[in-house]
Design a protein around this motif. Sequence first.
Motif, short mmCIF file in Angstrom:
data_model
loop_
_atom_site.label_atom_id
_atom_site.label_comp_id
_atom_site.label_asym_id
_atom_site.label_seq_id
_atom_site.Cartn_x
_atom_site.Cartn_y
_atom_site.Cartn_z
N HIS A 119 4.18 -26.76 -123.37
CA HIS A 119 3.45 -27.08 -122.22
C HIS A 119 2.71 -25.51 -121.81
N GLY A 162 -0.05 -24.97 -124.54
CA GLY A 162 -1.26 -25.84 -124.50
C GLY A 162 -2.00 -25.10 -123.38
N ALA A 163 -1.52 -25.13 -122.38
CA ALA A 163 -2.35 -24.42 -121.13
C ALA A 163 -3.00 -23.09 -121.54
N MET A 181 -3.82 -22.06 -124.67
CA MET A 181 -5.16 -22.52 -125.79
C MET A 181 -6.33 -23.11 -124.97
N ARG A 182 -6.08 -23.76 -123.63
CA ARG A 182 -7.32 -24.04 -122.74
C ARG A 182 -7.87 -22.81 -121.85
N GLY A 183 -7.26 -21.53 -122.02
CA GLY A 183 -7.82 -20.51 -121.29
C GLY A 183 -7.04 -20.19 -120.30
N GLU A 184 -6.01 -20.62 -120.06
CA GLU A 184 -5.09 -20.19 -118.74
C GLU A 184 -4.18 -19.10 -119.37
N HIS A 185 -4.23 -17.85 -118.44
CA HIS A 185 -3.43 -16.87 -118.76
C HIS A 185 -2.54 -16.01 -117.71
#
Length: 75
Positions: free
Chosen positions: A39, A42-43, A45-49
């Motif tokens: 999870h 995946g986040a 990879m969608r740009g959340e850091h």
Amino acid sequence: QRHTPHQILEDPYWIAFDNLKATGELGEPGPATRFLLDHIEGAMMRGEHRRLLLSNRAIVAYKRRKATRALALVS
């Protein structure tokens, strides 16, 4: 301060894992670990850091999945 992708993944994982363990909601550690890491990754990879956001969303997703599975067993 710059963090490596590994640190960004590891920190929210441990926050989520420790929280779920402390509240008694962890379940089996192996599957829980896989779910949380998948999870969070995946986040990322969608740009959340943002680490706290990553950990909080992983906790919510884990609890939701666990509740959904419990309902499926009851139905």
